[in-house]
Design a protein around this motif. Structure first.
Motif, short mmCIF file in Angstrom:
data_model
loop_
_atom_site.label_atom_id
_atom_site.label_comp_id
_atom_site.label_asym_id
_atom_site.label_seq_id
_atom_site.Cartn_x
_atom_site.Cartn_y
_atom_site.Cartn_z
N TYR A 135 52.02 9.76 17.56
CA TYR A 135 50.97 10.63 17.01
C TYR A 135 51.40 12.10 17.00
N SER A 170 52.26 13.95 14.67
CA SER A 170 51.71 14.75 13.57
C SER A 170 50.41 15.44 13.96
N GLN A 171 49.72 14.90 14.96
CA GLN A 171 48.51 15.52 15.46
C GLN A 171 48.81 16.74 16.33
N PHE A 172 50.07 16.83 16.79
CA PHE A 172 50.47 17.90 17.71
C PHE A 172 51.79 18.51 17.22
N LEU A 227 44.73 16.72 25.13
CA LEU A 227 44.70 15.53 24.29
C LEU A 227 43.64 14.55 24.76
N VAL A 242 41.64 8.06 20.99
CA VAL A 242 40.75 7.76 19.86
C VAL A 242 40.62 6.24 19.76
N GLY A 283 44.53 5.81 19.07
CA GLY A 283 45.14 7.06 18.63
C GLY A 283 45.07 8.13 19.70
N LYS A 317 44.52 12.44 19.85
CA LYS A 317 44.24 13.63 19.06
C LYS A 317 43.95 14.81 19.99
N PRO A 318 44.00 16.04 19.45
CA PRO A 318 43.76 17.21 20.31
C PRO A 318 42.31 17.27 20.79
N GLU A 372 38.97 19.35 21.56
CA GLU A 372 38.35 20.50 20.91
C GLU A 372 38.01 21.57 21.95
N SER A 382 39.78 22.19 25.48
CA SER A 382 41.23 22.29 25.29
C SER A 382 41.82 23.55 25.91
#
Length: 445
Positions: A44, A46-48, A392, A395, A422, A424-425, A427, A431
């Motif tokens: 993953y 591409s998310q980071f 992170l 998901v 998944g 993902k970052p 929010e 974060s």
């Protein structure tokens, strides 16, 4: 009613006597001027695109002032991880960057900024340590299955650490505490491990380190030592994060969690009961210690937090007095006091520590779930920091409906499914690494 002149004079001279002074808060978000990120090239990525943010804030220690700047030491935990479904009856975790090494870092706070620099990986004579769980069967093993982001099972690590607190050792290095063992670890200024204490193994048991009371092996998984401080007399005190779960039977009803003391000069240990706000939580296990800070040889600051009966988070700072608290060490062989109610504790002659609230972070606007680091700057000023969990999160809808097999698959009702977990970052604000410097209305000394 007419006020007499004397009363009018008093009101003009002391207009604020009836109004309690409020704490003053300076708020900072920790940044990394050197561009420090945790490398992530996994599924993953591409998310980071810039990697993962470094998650400092598991512990915090004020060191000194340099001009107008405040200098702190801080430490990360075991590294980027995320919850995943059960592996049979065992918990599992996804370790996004399995080769991550817990870090000792410096925080410089001033001119409106909080800058994290000077990263030192924790290491021993064999090289950098990891944050992976200990092998099953050892004291300190969480018995959770470690997975990579493709859900393939990772090897455990006998040298793994999940660091959660920091205090100076008086010799230029630090004492750290850990959630796995739970361990108390002495490091030098470069992050090299010099000494490690853990629950002393009894007959038939195998441990990584010894010297601490065996009973603390009953810490809840990932609820080992969460705070550590060095008393002026040289003793080290570490706080077990939550109630012990002795034989799997005490975590939901125990009235206290344990403060474990060790004198490194003699090896002498003691244990004291910190009374959690038991009536506030649905179950006693929901109470969590964030950190502790020595005030003198008998008193500490302690941060208690957790979701209450209505699942509303609370983050409270207490002054805790240990001067009249009973050393629990002599009571455990008969029956661990965790199984006693208040009247039974009293009849056994057991006194828990005394406590007094000094600060409610929520009333000041604290929004993070937890504050995991706390330190004393001077007798009237403290600092607190959160851990952003490396920014992170997993998901997966309805994770309780699935299991993992450790071979790259999710299963449901015993059958392999195509569903994926998944990453993902997180929010904002979760974060962010937030550091607050708080001036209290009154001195703590």
């Amino acid at each position: 009613m007419k006020l007499k002149p004397l009363a009018l004079l008093a009101l003009s001279l002391f207009p604020l006597l009836s109004q309690a002074a409020e704490p003053l808060v300076n708020r900072y978000v920790v940044t990394f001027p050197q561009g420090d990120r945790v490398a992530y090239t996994g599924t993953y990525a591409s998310q980071f695109p810039d990697g993962l943010p470094v998650g400092v804030g598991s512990g915090l220690q004020f060191l000194r002032k340099e001009g107008n700047d405040l200098i702190f030491a801080t430490v990360t935990d075991r590294g980027p991880n995320a919850d995943s479904p059960k592996a049979g009856k065992k918990d599992s975790k996804i370790f996004a960057s399995p080769k991550f090494t817990p870090l000792l870092m410096t925080l410089r706070v001033g001119d409106g900024k909080a800058l994290a620099t000077d990263a030192h990986p924790l290491h021993d004579d064999q090289g950098p340590v990891s944050g992976l769980p200990l092998p099953e069967g050892l004291i300190g093993a969480t018995n959770e299955v470690a997975l990579d982001d493709k859900l393939m099972q990772l090897a455990s690590d006998k040298r793994g650490l999940d660091t959660e607190g920091i205090t100076p050792d008086g010799k230029g290095g630090y004492w750290l505490c850990d959630e796995y063992g739970p361990f108390i670890v002495n490091i030098d200024a470069s992050g090299k491990i010099l000494k490690k204490y853990g629950p002393q193994a009894e007959q038939g048991e195998q441990g990584v380190a010894g010297g601490l009371p065996n009973i603390i092996k009953w810490r809840q998984a990932n609820r080992g030592f969460e705070g550590i401080t060095r008393m002026p007399d040289g003793r080290i005190i570490a706080a077990v994060q939550s109630t012990l779960d002795i034989d799997g039977k005490s975590k939901n009803s125990a009235l206290f969690t344990r403060l474990v003391s060790i004198d490194p000069a003699t090896g002498k240990t003691a244990m004291y009961g910190y009374p959690i706000d038991a009536d506030v939580y649905k179950k006693a296990k929901d109470a969590k210690i964030g950190d502790i800070v020595a005030l003198d040889d008998h008193r500490i600051l302690l941060l208690e937090q957790g979701g209450d009966k209505n699942k509303v988070m609370r983050n409270l700072v207490y002054v805790v007095d240990l001067s009249q608290a009973t050393d629990l060490s002599g009571f455990d062989k008969e029956q661990a006091p965790e199984f006693n109610d208040a009247q039974q504790l009293k009849s056994r002659g057991i006194r828990l520590a005394e406590k007094k609230e000094v600060l409610d972070l929520r009333k000041l606007g604290w929004q993070q779930e937890k504050a995991e680091g706390m330190t004393l700057i001077d007798s009237q000023t403290i600092a607190v920091i959160n851990d952003n969990d490396f920014g992170l999160q997993p998901v997966l809808d309805n994770p309780d409906d699935y299991e993992v097999d450790g071979k790259g698959h999710l299963t449901r009702d015993g059958k392999t499914v195509e569903t994926k977990i998944g990453l993902k970052p997180l929010e904002k604000p979760q974060s962010l690494n937030e550091l607050w410097v708080i001036k209290l209305p009154e001195s703590l000394k």
